[in-house]
Design an enzyme around this catalytic site. Structure first.
Site, short mmCIF file in Angstrom:
data_model
loop_
_atom_site.label_atom_id
_atom_site.label_comp_id
_atom_site.label_asym_id
_atom_site.label_seq_id
_atom_site.Cartn_x
_atom_site.Cartn_y
_atom_site.Cartn_z
N TYR A 1 0.86 -1.19 0.00
CA TYR A 1 0.00 0.00 0.00
C TYR A 1 0.89 1.23 0.00
CZ TYR A 1 0.95 0.86 4.96
OH TYR A 1 1.55 1.13 6.16
N CYS A 2 0.26 2.36 -0.36
CA CYS A 2 1.02 3.61 -0.34
C CYS A 2 0.11 4.73 0.11
CB CYS A 2 1.66 3.90 -1.69
SG CYS A 2 0.49 3.81 -3.06
N ARG A 3 0.06 5.83 -0.63
CA ARG A 3 -0.64 7.00 -0.10
C ARG A 3 -2.14 6.95 -0.32
NH1 ARG A 3 4.10 10.03 -2.92
NH2 ARG A 3 5.56 10.19 -1.19
#
Lengths: 219, 219
Positions: A177-179
């Site tokens: 996952y990221c932003r």
DNA sequence: TTATTATTCAATAGATCTATTGAATAATAG
DNA sequence: CTATTATTCAATAGATCTATTGAATAATAA
């Protein structure tokens, strides 16, 4: 004071908030701020705007009540005012996605193979992570990770993934996952990991959405 | 694939939706549309804008995917695209209300009519009423009025005020009162009267407080 | 004190938005 | 067909927004 003017004045105030959102650069700043507080300088770097311009955008956001700031020594840190702002951004994104064919076109043409990457939903990930069935991988920069991350998440920023992918358990599925849902970091990570033969998927949303949904957060 | 450009393009699309919301008149149009579909003409009348201007705003809203339209004979009806738009408007309002002191100020000044309409204190009203300088207006239902009211008070229940406001002396200031300081009847009455051009204020307290303070009562 | 660093301020040209005006279009009635 | 009605289009002046520039401020270090 006529009620006509009152109404108009009131709508003008609502419009002020919308105006603050009505600029791509400010939306990008807000997305970064959804991860946690940031200095003007850091925001300028990450958004590619000049410091002065960034400062002015931030002040506009502050005047509209969307962000707040605090001084620490010579540095000023900005943050979102509260979770309602994240929710508002989410609604805006949702309406835009649903209603603007252009968004669809952009997403498909850039992120390609949207479907084949089968994102995993937040609650499903939570369950499976608790059972120890998946490695949760945070591919954001270290500072963003240390400001808050998913419980038990491993942090390998995308640019280090290539030389550190051996840190990951090959036998276990990885969920990156990221932003946020439109941040490309996780897509990239999944693509890289799959090339190396790991089973990898991405989280449907990002850290801000996770936090906003009231799911547990660490760090 | 430049992810920077992708992101910027995507945010620019979100900003397009926000831009559509970033105008008091368009927000007002959306509010009317939230009640159901309306013709351009009807929207122009109710918003006080010219037909051409209304039409242009509506087209902007349509391009942003917030409203849709259908033709019926010579008339074109506009409607909100779906319930997400209502939810988005709600979030916008919520954030604005929570974060902008200005909204608060507007709401209070409309309801209490801050400076020119500061509530009048009980003893001051008594003095001025005795001098015949003000019309004392009881806006409670008739039964409550007949059970007891301020000396010389005229009874016009709020729901009759609109058609009976000509009963009041336009040359004299009106002081409205109702059940108590938290009762909205007097606020409403003052607002209505001021819209008609009368000088109107409200009593700081209500009838029970007046009576309890030992001030003279009639009926 | 002076120098340094992070941020803000102020002025400005060019772009975009807004309301107005009057003409154009499209459906319908006579 | 022409006239009427509802809506849209096109042009425009004035207002507002944006990014850039260079100077000003405020906290800290030397």
């Amino acid at each position: 004071m006529s009620s006509i003017n009152f109404k108009h004045d009131l709508f003008a105030q609502f419009a002020r908030v919308a105006k603050a959102l009505a600029n791509a650069n400010r939306l990008q700043l807000l997305e970064f701020l959804a991860q946690g507080e940031r200095s003007v300088d850091a925001l300028a770097k990450v958004s590619g705007l000049s410091v002065a311009n960034t400062s002015q955008h931030l002040q506009q956001l502050r005047q509209s009540g969307l962000v707040a700031s605090r001084r620490q020594g010579v540095t000023i840190f900005y943050r979102l005012c509260d979770d309602d702002v994240v929710a508002l951004l989410g609604m805006l994104r949702r309406v835009a996605e649903q209603r603007l064919a252009e968004v669809d076109r952009l997403v498909t043409s850039y992120l390609t193979v949207k479907d084949s990457l089968e994102p995993i939903a937040a609650r499903e990930l939570l369950t499976r992570a608790r059972e120890g069935l998946v490695t949760v991988l945070d591919v954001r920069p270290a500072e963003e990770y240390s400001a808050g991350h998913l419980p038990g998440a491993v942090n390998i920023p995308l640019d280090e993934l290539e030389r550190r992918f051996e840190d990951l358990d090959r036998g276990q599925e990885v969920v990156a996952y990221c932003r946020g849902p439109h941040c490309v970091l996780a897509f990239e990570a999944v693509a890289q990991l799959r090339e190396r033969g790991l089973r990898a998927r991405r989280l449907e949303s990002g850290f801000p959405e996770w936090k906003q949904a009231g799911l547990p957060v660490e760090g």
